[in-house]
Scaffold this active site. Structure first.
Site, PDB file in Angstrom:
ATOM      1  N   GLY A 188      82.974  38.538  74.580  1.00 62.25           N
ATOM      2  CA  GLY A 188      83.115  37.289  75.219  1.00 62.25           C
ATOM      3  C   GLY A 188      83.235  36.117  73.939  1.00 62.25           C
ATOM      4  O   GLY A 188      82.352  35.927  73.639  1.00 62.25           O
ATOM      5  N   LEU A 189      84.514  35.813  73.919  1.00 68.27           N
ATOM      6  CA  LEU A 189      84.811  34.781  72.959  1.00 68.27           C
ATOM      7  C   LEU A 189      85.180  33.309  73.687  1.00 68.27           C
ATOM      8  O   LEU A 189      86.321  32.972  73.089  1.00 68.27           O
ATOM      9  CB  LEU A 189      86.106  35.357  71.833  1.00 68.27           C
ATOM     10  N   GLY A 190      84.381  32.968  74.867  1.00 69.46           N
ATOM     11  CA  GLY A 190      84.886  31.725  75.039  1.00 69.46           C
ATOM     12  C   GLY A 190      84.414  30.616  74.344  1.00 69.46           C
ATOM     13  O   GLY A 190      84.190  30.869  73.002  1.00 69.46           O
ATOM     14  N   ARG A 191      83.784  29.511  74.862  1.00 67.68           N
ATOM     15  CA  ARG A 191      83.382  28.313  74.042  1.00 67.68           C
ATOM     16  C   ARG A 191      82.263  28.576  73.191  1.00 67.68           C
ATOM     17  O   ARG A 191      82.149  28.453  72.079  1.00 67.68           O
ATOM     18  CB  ARG A 191      83.264  27.020  74.779  1.00 67.68           C
ATOM     19  N   VAL A 192      81.391  29.330  73.968  1.00 65.29           N
ATOM     20  CA  VAL A 192      80.019  29.824  73.089  1.00 65.29           C
ATOM     21  C   VAL A 192      80.288  30.843  72.347  1.00 65.29           C
ATOM     22  O   VAL A 192      79.738  30.695  71.074  1.00 65.29           O
ATOM     23  CB  VAL A 192      79.012  29.991  74.224  1.00 65.29           C
ATOM     24  N   GLY A 193      80.948  32.090  72.727  1.00 65.89           N
ATOM     25  CA  GLY A 193      81.036  33.126  71.972  1.00 65.89           C
ATOM     26  C   GLY A 193      81.721  33.092  70.868  1.00 65.89           C
ATOM     27  O   GLY A 193      81.536  33.415  69.889  1.00 65.89           O
ATOM     28  N   LYS A 235      72.097  24.616  90.902  1.00 67.80           N
ATOM     29  CA  LYS A 235      73.392  25.398  90.450  1.00 67.80           C
ATOM     30  C   LYS A 235      74.317  24.470  91.346  1.00 67.80           C
ATOM     31  O   LYS A 235      74.018  24.546  92.561  1.00 67.80           O
ATOM     32  CB  LYS A 235      73.506  26.643  90.452  1.00 67.80           C
TER      33      LYS A 235
END
Length: 345
Positions: A178-183, A74
């Protein structure tokens, strides 16, 4: 911190940016370590170090459970509060990251994570070969989030089968936090499956997406404890705490957010409440499976391997039930077995 379960940790002040750059290589027992580059604000750079150590260990488990010939690593750039990354400073940061990656001698390669994009990977790629998920026109596999969402959908089918006896998600009540790129991509996939969705995000602007999908909108705190079949954490980690678990009203928790458990002991608390928790490093492996299969291993069955997460989760839940342990314990033992076998082969 009494012990360090990592092969190599690079901590340096970026010579161009002046910002703390951390590269943690957890394990190369299975092959080159891989893991995203996180560009995030931290109150203290040591918080970034904690993230790097935890997330790199999680990547080792993710790769092992996915059957990939890679270990975990990481990168974290700990941006102090109040610092804004203008284009010039951002490029300096990415060049500093590239040099830190180069210092590992090829033991580690990075990809996008929170705060970075495929375009950022292209900049890092100007100074090191240790990078993946560059834009497609530069020979990379691009944004990994669609494949993470696809893999999460596959995992949810397996969880639904365990709860309801069928993998059909139509009519199941699911909370996406969570509604980011994946969500967002996952919410769209679930809506297409006919699921009854409750969605939330810290950004009130995402309310429009809820309306578009016919989903119920909620603030994140209420969404976590809503009465649903499956809770799907899809934002940052640490959502499952000792205080939250008694308030949960779901039958299972399975989502792509990294480090969902505030402490490892929370997995036992969930188990005692008869709530299935599938480790995030199993559920959210689709993006890294697709990227590494296509870019590093040059295989043509990447999508099939992503969809195989359904079988992986199904087998994991059966193993946990047979051994009378939590899915977290079963996954940890399977990971240890694969790493031990690799070290002694």
């Amino acid at each position: 911190m009494s012990t360090l379960d990592h092969e190599q940790v690079v901590i340096r002040t970026g010579p161009r940016s002046g910002l703390p750059v951390i590269v943690a290589v957890h394990s190369t027992a299975l092959g080159q370590a891989v893991g995203g580059c996180r560009l995030w604000h931290y109150a203290d750079w040591r918080d970034g170090l904690t993230d790097a150590l935890r997330l790199s260990a999680g990547m080792t488990a993710k790769c092992a459970m996915a059957g990939l010939a890679n270990g975990g690593g990481k990168t974290v750039v700990a941006v102090p509060a109040g610092i804004t990354l203008d284009p010039g400073l951002r490029r300096d940061v990415l060049y500093d990251v590239a040099e830190a990656i180069e210092s590992t001698g090829g033991r580690y390669a990075t990809g996008p994570d929170v705060g970075t994009t495929p375009a950022d990977m292209a900049v890092i790629g100007e100074r090191t070969a240790g990078v993946f998920c560059k834009p497609p026109h530069l020979g990379g596999s691009g944004d990994s989030s669609p494949h993470t969402a696809t893999g999460t959908l596959a995992a949810l089918r397996a969880v639904c089968r365990r709860i309801h006896g069928t993998s059909d998600l139509a009519g199941r009540r699911l909370a996406v936090v969570g509604l980011g790129r994946v969500g967002e991509r996952l919410a769209r996939l679930l809506a297409a499956e006919g699921a009854e969705l409750l969605v939330s995000d810290i950004d009130p602007g995402k309310h429009a997406l809820a309306a578009e999908l016919g989903a119920t909108w909620s603030d994140p705190e209420q969404a976590v404890t809503a009465a649903v079949d499956i809770l799907i954490p899809a934002a940052l980690g640490g959502v499952l705490t000792e205080q939250v678990v008694p308030e949960l009203r779901c039958r299972a928790v399975a989502g792509p957010a990294n480090n969902q458990l505030a402490t490892p002991a929370v997995a036992d608390l969930l188990h005692r409440r008869d709530i299935i928790w599938v480790p995030d490093y199993v559920v959210g492996a689709g993006g890294v499976i697709y990227a590494l299969t296509t870019e590093l291993h040059r295989a043509d069955d990447a999508l099939a391997r992503v969809e195989a997460i359904e079988g992986t989760v199904n087998d994991l839940l059966h193993t946990a039930e047979r051994l009378e342990v939590t899915p977290a314990q079963a996954a940890l033992e399977l990971t240890r077995l694969r790493l031990s076998t690799a070290r002694h082969s």
